[in-house]
Design a protein around this motif. Structure first.
Motif, PDB file in Angstrom:
ATOM      1  N   HIS A 282       3.563 124.310  93.687  1.00 38.05           N
ATOM      2  CA  HIS A 282       3.910 123.443  92.557  1.00 38.05           C
ATOM      3  C   HIS A 282       4.139 124.284  91.305  1.00 38.05           C
ATOM      4  N   LYS A 283       3.303 125.261  91.057  1.00 35.82           N
ATOM      5  CA  LYS A 283       3.441 126.110  89.867  1.00 35.82           C
ATOM      6  C   LYS A 283       4.747 126.894  89.908  1.00 35.82           C
ATOM      7  N   GLU A 284       5.108 127.404  91.056  1.00 32.84           N
ATOM      8  CA  GLU A 284       6.366 128.149  91.181  1.00 32.84           C
ATOM      9  C   GLU A 284       7.562 127.258  90.880  1.00 32.84           C
ATOM     10  N   ARG A 285       7.527 126.018  91.363  1.00 35.60           N
ATOM     11  CA  ARG A 285       8.610 125.081  91.048  1.00 35.60           C
ATOM     12  C   ARG A 285       8.642 124.771  89.564  1.00 35.60           C
ATOM     13  N   GLU A 286       7.455 124.591  88.960  1.00 39.54           N
ATOM     14  CA  GLU A 286       7.393 124.339  87.515  1.00 39.54           C
ATOM     15  C   GLU A 286       8.002 125.499  86.734  1.00 39.54           C
ATOM     16  N   LEU A 287       7.681 126.718  87.132  1.00 43.91           N
ATOM     17  CA  LEU A 287       8.224 127.894  86.452  1.00 43.91           C
ATOM     18  C   LEU A 287       9.738 127.939  86.574  1.00 43.91           C
ATOM     19  N   ALA A 288      10.256 127.661  87.757  1.00 43.07           N
ATOM     20  CA  ALA A 288      11.702 127.660  87.967  1.00 43.07           C
ATOM     21  C   ALA A 288      12.367 126.591  87.110  1.00 43.07           C
ATOM     22  N   GLU A 289      11.779 125.419  87.046  1.00 45.85           N
ATOM     23  CA  GLU A 289      12.332 124.343  86.228  1.00 45.85           C
ATOM     24  C   GLU A 289      12.297 124.700  84.746  1.00 45.85           C
ATOM     25  N   GLU A 290      11.230 125.339  84.305  1.00 50.07           N
ATOM     26  CA  GLU A 290      11.135 125.749  82.902  1.00 50.07           C
ATOM     27  C   GLU A 290      12.199 126.792  82.561  1.00 50.07           C
ATOM     28  N   ILE A 291      12.439 127.718  83.475  1.00 47.45           N
ATOM     29  CA  ILE A 291      13.483 128.729  83.262  1.00 47.45           C
ATOM     30  C   ILE A 291      14.838 128.040  83.106  1.00 47.45           C
ATOM     31  N   ILE A 292      15.112 127.055  83.940  1.00 43.57           N
ATOM     32  CA  ILE A 292      16.375 126.330  83.850  1.00 43.57           C
ATOM     33  C   ILE A 292      16.492 125.631  82.505  1.00 43.57           C
ATOM     34  N   GLN A 293      15.413 124.985  82.054  1.00 44.67           N
ATOM     35  CA  GLN A 293      15.436 124.299  80.758  1.00 44.67           C
ATOM     36  C   GLN A 293      15.659 125.281  79.612  1.00 44.67           C
ATOM     37  N   LEU A 294      15.019 126.435  79.685  1.00 46.46           N
ATOM     38  CA  LEU A 294      15.221 127.449  78.650  1.00 46.46           C
ATOM     39  C   LEU A 294      16.657 127.953  78.644  1.00 46.46           C
ATOM     40  N   ASP A 295      17.224 128.109  79.824  1.00 48.60           N
ATOM     41  CA  ASP A 295      18.604 128.562  79.930  1.00 48.60           C
ATOM     42  C   ASP A 295      19.558 127.545  79.307  1.00 48.60           C
ATOM     43  N   LEU A 296      19.316 126.255  79.561  1.00 52.84           N
ATOM     44  CA  LEU A 296      20.149 125.206  78.971  1.00 52.84           C
ATOM     45  C   LEU A 296      20.006 125.196  77.449  1.00 52.84           C
ATOM     46  N   LYS A 297      18.778 125.389  76.969  1.00 52.67           N
ATOM     47  CA  LYS A 297      18.552 125.434  75.522  1.00 52.67           C
ATOM     48  C   LYS A 297      19.251 126.648  74.918  1.00 52.67           C
ATOM     49  N   ARG A 298      19.173 127.789  75.599  1.00 55.52           N
ATOM     50  CA  ARG A 298      19.835 129.002  75.127  1.00 55.52           C
ATOM     51  C   ARG A 298      21.334 128.769  74.999  1.00 55.52           C
ATOM     52  N   ASP A 299      21.917 128.118  76.005  1.00 60.52           N
ATOM     53  CA  ASP A 299      23.348 127.829  75.970  1.00 60.52           C
ATOM     54  C   ASP A 299      23.703 126.951  74.776  1.00 60.52           C
ATOM     55  N   ALA A 300      22.904 125.920  74.539  1.00 62.51           N
ATOM     56  CA  ALA A 300      23.165 125.015  73.416  1.00 62.51           C
ATOM     57  C   ALA A 300      23.037 125.746  72.081  1.00 62.51           C
ATOM     58  N   LEU A 301      22.016 126.585  71.948  1.00 62.33           N
ATOM     59  CA  LEU A 301      21.839 127.340  70.709  1.00 62.33           C
ATOM     60  C   LEU A 301      22.978 128.323  70.498  1.00 62.33           C
TER      61      LEU A 301
END
Length: 52
Positions: free
Chosen positions: A10-29
């Motif tokens: 579960h933690k590994e999936r959470e980390l992967a999902e957080e990385i994806i969210q950060l990547d999307l935020k980076r793109d928007a910024l």
């Protein structure tokens, strides 16, 4: 996707999902920076990353 659930914690999936969210935020910024600076956006990022 079922295999992914079985093979990763579960933690590994959470980390992967957080990385994806950060990547999307980076793109928007970055898009906002491009709107403000145009072609100079890349230059500013490089300068800041390299410590000027």
């Amino acid at each position: 996707m079922e295999q992914l659930k079985e093979r990763h914690s579960h933690k590994e999936r959470e980390l992967a999902e957080e990385i994806i969210q950060l990547d999307l935020k980076r793109d928007a910024l970055f898009e906002e920076l491009i709107l403000r600076l145009g072609n100079k956006a890349h230059e500013l990022l490089r300068k800041i990353q390299n410590g000027y």
